[in-house]
Design a protein around this motif. Sequence first.
Motif, PDB file in Angstrom:
ATOM      1  N   CYS A   1     -45.423 -19.580  94.237  1.00  0.00           N
ATOM      2  CA  CYS A   1     -44.558 -19.093  95.307  1.00  0.00           C
ATOM      3  C   CYS A   1     -44.142 -20.271  96.174  1.00  0.00           C
ATOM      4  CB  CYS A   1     -45.265 -18.031  96.154  1.00  0.00           C
ATOM      5  SG  CYS A   1     -44.206 -17.294  97.421  1.00  0.00           S
ATOM      6  N   LEU A   2     -42.865 -20.639  96.089  1.00  0.00           N
ATOM      7  CA  LEU A   2     -42.311 -21.618  97.003  1.00  0.00           C
ATOM      8  C   LEU A   2     -41.844 -20.894  98.264  1.00  0.00           C
ATOM      9  CD1 LEU A   2     -41.190 -22.557  93.828  1.00  0.00           C
ATOM     10  CD2 LEU A   2     -40.961 -24.631  95.187  1.00  0.00           C
ATOM     11  N   ARG A   3     -41.086 -21.560  99.092  1.00  0.00           N
ATOM     12  CA  ARG A   3     -40.584 -20.903 100.297  1.00  0.00           C
ATOM     13  C   ARG A   3     -39.615 -19.786  99.913  1.00  0.00           C
ATOM     14  NH1 ARG A   3     -35.950 -21.293 102.740  1.00  0.00           N
ATOM     15  NH2 ARG A   3     -35.376 -23.117 101.472  1.00  0.00           N
ATOM     16  N   VAL A   4     -39.840 -18.599 100.455  1.00  0.00           N
ATOM     17  CA  VAL A   4     -38.977 -17.446 100.194  1.00  0.00           C
ATOM     18  C   VAL A   4     -38.508 -16.874 101.524  1.00  0.00           C
ATOM     19  CG1 VAL A   4     -40.060 -16.900  97.977  1.00  0.00           C
ATOM     20  CG2 VAL A   4     -40.954 -15.891 100.074  1.00  0.00           C
TER      21      VAL A   4
ATOM     22  N   ALA B   1     -38.506 -17.099  86.580  1.00  0.00           N
ATOM     23  CA  ALA B   1     -38.216 -17.568  87.934  1.00  0.00           C
ATOM     24  C   ALA B   1     -37.171 -16.677  88.576  1.00  0.00           C
ATOM     25  CB  ALA B   1     -37.726 -19.016  87.898  1.00  0.00           C
ATOM     26  N   GLY B   2     -37.215 -16.609  89.910  1.00  0.00           N
ATOM     27  CA  GLY B   2     -36.230 -15.832  90.648  1.00  0.00           C
ATOM     28  C   GLY B   2     -36.299 -16.138  92.123  1.00  0.00           C
ATOM     29  N   GLN B   3     -35.184 -15.885  92.820  1.00  0.00           N
ATOM     30  CA  GLN B   3     -35.162 -16.094  94.262  1.00  0.00           C
ATOM     31  C   GLN B   3     -35.975 -15.036  94.983  1.00  0.00           C
ATOM     32  OE1 GLN B   3     -31.351 -16.837  96.079  1.00  0.00           O
ATOM     33  NE2 GLN B   3     -30.525 -17.765  94.224  1.00  0.00           N
ATOM     34  N   ARG B   4     -35.959 -13.845  94.454  1.00  0.00           N
ATOM     35  CA  ARG B   4     -36.755 -12.785  95.056  1.00  0.00           C
ATOM     36  C   ARG B   4     -37.187 -11.815  93.972  1.00  0.00           C
ATOM     37  NH1 ARG B   4     -34.599  -7.983  95.664  1.00  0.00           N
ATOM     38  NH2 ARG B   4     -36.178  -7.514  97.228  1.00  0.00           N
ATOM     39  N   VAL B   5     -38.347 -11.206  94.181  1.00  0.00           N
ATOM     40  CA  VAL B   5     -38.878 -10.193  93.264  1.00  0.00           C
ATOM     41  C   VAL B   5     -39.351  -9.035  94.123  1.00  0.00           C
ATOM     42  CG1 VAL B   5     -40.602  -9.649  91.527  1.00  0.00           C
ATOM     43  CG2 VAL B   5     -39.586 -11.925  91.581  1.00  0.00           C
ATOM     44  N   GLY B   6     -38.714  -7.872  93.945  1.00  0.00           N
ATOM     45  CA  GLY B   6     -39.067  -6.722  94.758  1.00  0.00           C
ATOM     46  C   GLY B   6     -39.093  -5.449  93.947  1.00  0.00           C
ATOM     47  N   SER B   7     -39.700  -4.422  94.510  1.00  0.00           N
ATOM     48  CA  SER B   7     -39.798  -3.149  93.809  1.00  0.00           C
ATOM     49  C   SER B   7     -38.435  -2.484  93.635  1.00  0.00           C
ATOM     50  CB  SER B   7     -40.731  -2.206  94.585  1.00  0.00           C
ATOM     51  OG  SER B   7     -40.272  -2.030  95.916  1.00  0.00           O
ATOM     52  N   ASP B   8     -37.428  -2.901  94.418  1.00  0.00           N
ATOM     53  CA  ASP B   8     -36.110  -2.300  94.303  1.00  0.00           C
ATOM     54  C   ASP B   8     -35.427  -2.666  92.985  1.00  0.00           C
ATOM     55  OD1 ASP B   8     -36.127  -4.929  95.415  1.00  0.00           O
ATOM     56  OD2 ASP B   8     -33.968  -4.738  95.755  1.00  0.00           O
TER      57      ASP B   8
ATOM     58  N   ILE C   1     -42.420 -17.613  88.934  1.00  0.00           N
ATOM     59  CA  ILE C   1     -42.050 -18.581  89.963  1.00  0.00           C
ATOM     60  C   ILE C   1     -41.027 -17.930  90.878  1.00  0.00           C
ATOM     61  CG2 ILE C   1     -41.097 -20.865  90.434  1.00  0.00           C
ATOM     62  CD1 ILE C   1     -41.830 -21.664  87.584  1.00  0.00           C
ATOM     63  N   THR C   2     -41.306 -17.908  92.173  1.00  0.00           N
ATOM     64  CA  THR C   2     -40.354 -17.383  93.140  1.00  0.00           C
ATOM     65  C   THR C   2     -40.056 -18.460  94.173  1.00  0.00           C
ATOM     66  OG1 THR C   2     -42.157 -16.438  94.464  1.00  0.00           O
ATOM     67  CG2 THR C   2     -41.082 -14.992  92.865  1.00  0.00           C
ATOM     68  N   GLY C   3     -38.812 -18.495  94.597  1.00  0.00           N
ATOM     69  CA  GLY C   3     -38.409 -19.483  95.592  1.00  0.00           C
ATOM     70  C   GLY C   3     -36.972 -19.262  96.002  1.00  0.00           C
TER      71      GLY C   3
END
Length: 492
Positions: free
Chosen positions: A413-416, A389-396, A251-253
């Motif tokens: 995916c909610l609003r990101v 869950a997380g606010q953002r998920v990135g390769s960094d 879950i991202t949002g």
Amino acid sequence: MTPGIPGFTPRFPGVTLERLQAWLPTIITVALTVAAALVLLLIMSRLLHRLAPRVHWYVVGFPLMRIRMRHSWRHLCLNADLTGTDRPTTGQLGPLIVKGRPIMPVLPLLTRIRPRTFGATAVILLHPGQIPEPFVNAAEAMAHAWRVHAVRVDPRQRGRVRLTILTADPLTTNHRDDPADWATGPTSASAAGTPRSGRESATGEAVSTAPTVVTGADTAAVPGDLAANVGHREDGRPWVIDLVTFPHWLITGATQSGKSTLINAAVARWATRPIALVGIDCKGGMELAPHAPRLSALATDRAEAAEVLAQLVTETQQRMRLCRQHGARNIWQLPPALRPVPVIVVVDELAELYLVASRADKDEALRATTNLLRLAQLGAALGVHLVVAGQRVGSDLGPGVTALRAQLAGRICLRVNDEETVDMTLGDLYPDAVEAAQQIDPAAKGIAVTTASEAGWIRARSVYLPPETLDTVITTTAHLAPRLPGLTPPDL
């Protein structure tokens, strides 16, 4: 001789100026009557739309839209390059192979246009050699041509594509679910000792189609207990997070997107079932603290998270030995008396497990994330499920994030705030869903793009639970929190 231009013969013999003047009052009366009837029909249509919108749609709205669809279909297919041909596009001229465009394009057949409460459905039959991709790309063109909110294209059935036509956004026009029944939880026949039954799960056992109230800690779980109804989808169906269909979820949002609201709804549903809930909230437990009375364990920092995840890995190994001893491939094939309780691990703010600032943090983060990945790889058949869950998920965040994402088949995916998070959440499974997620209105909280087993992806909106309702559910189900080996319940 007819008066007028010499040699001119009237188009309608016998119609003279004198007769037209005699018919003029009748013509005016008929025109006024028709105009009055049209105005009356328009007024009645407006009143019907206001008082009984569903009746208005079936009586007025759908027939007009069907006419519009039929009338615009040819132009739409030609402009969007959706046509086929009944003759080869290549031919042989002597020793040469000549390729050209078909002179008479053939339209694909638009059929089975059926009204629905949310709009309509239709089926397009493809010509041999056509593929669904042009129709997926033409969804926006269809919506404009038919003057509707959106058209969803489902290309999974061979030889045809299915259209879901939405006349308005049901996620913003419909009232959100009434949470009044959450205080006591859902009802079920299991309270009276009757077996729970329903649809078949992937394991072959019956799955309850309705939620279940737990009457005691000794109640054995069934696969249907893992399905949590958290809201409604844009096609009018309930939005269910089903851990049987998708054992692990991502879950991202962004902040204020409705991520916590969604987690609250899911936990409140699972709290009424014979399920162990484990929370990992490395922000000091601020987000998951309201669930603490119902949790079997709560980690509030990365060190505690690493220990909790390590204990859960040990638990999966013990369950693995139990299943091997009884010849079972998963816990649902074990006898109810031996079946271990399912465990749902809710991880809030995944980035806190990966970000490091020192060597000690790196070792601690590696231990926590490695055990999290092991649970994702081993837990599905052993009754251990992840909701990350997380606010953002990135390769960094590191290569481990990509490996973990590969194990999380359920995506929400909610609003990101950044495109990379949308792509990491949905892009590897459904590239066409990325654009839909980027168009989520910031003012409409709780709207998400989610995976759906029968539709690929779909838009949905979670129910909002007032804090007092959530507190009531957690308080009334706190006694159902099972003890897990090696884990200590949170201090209240």
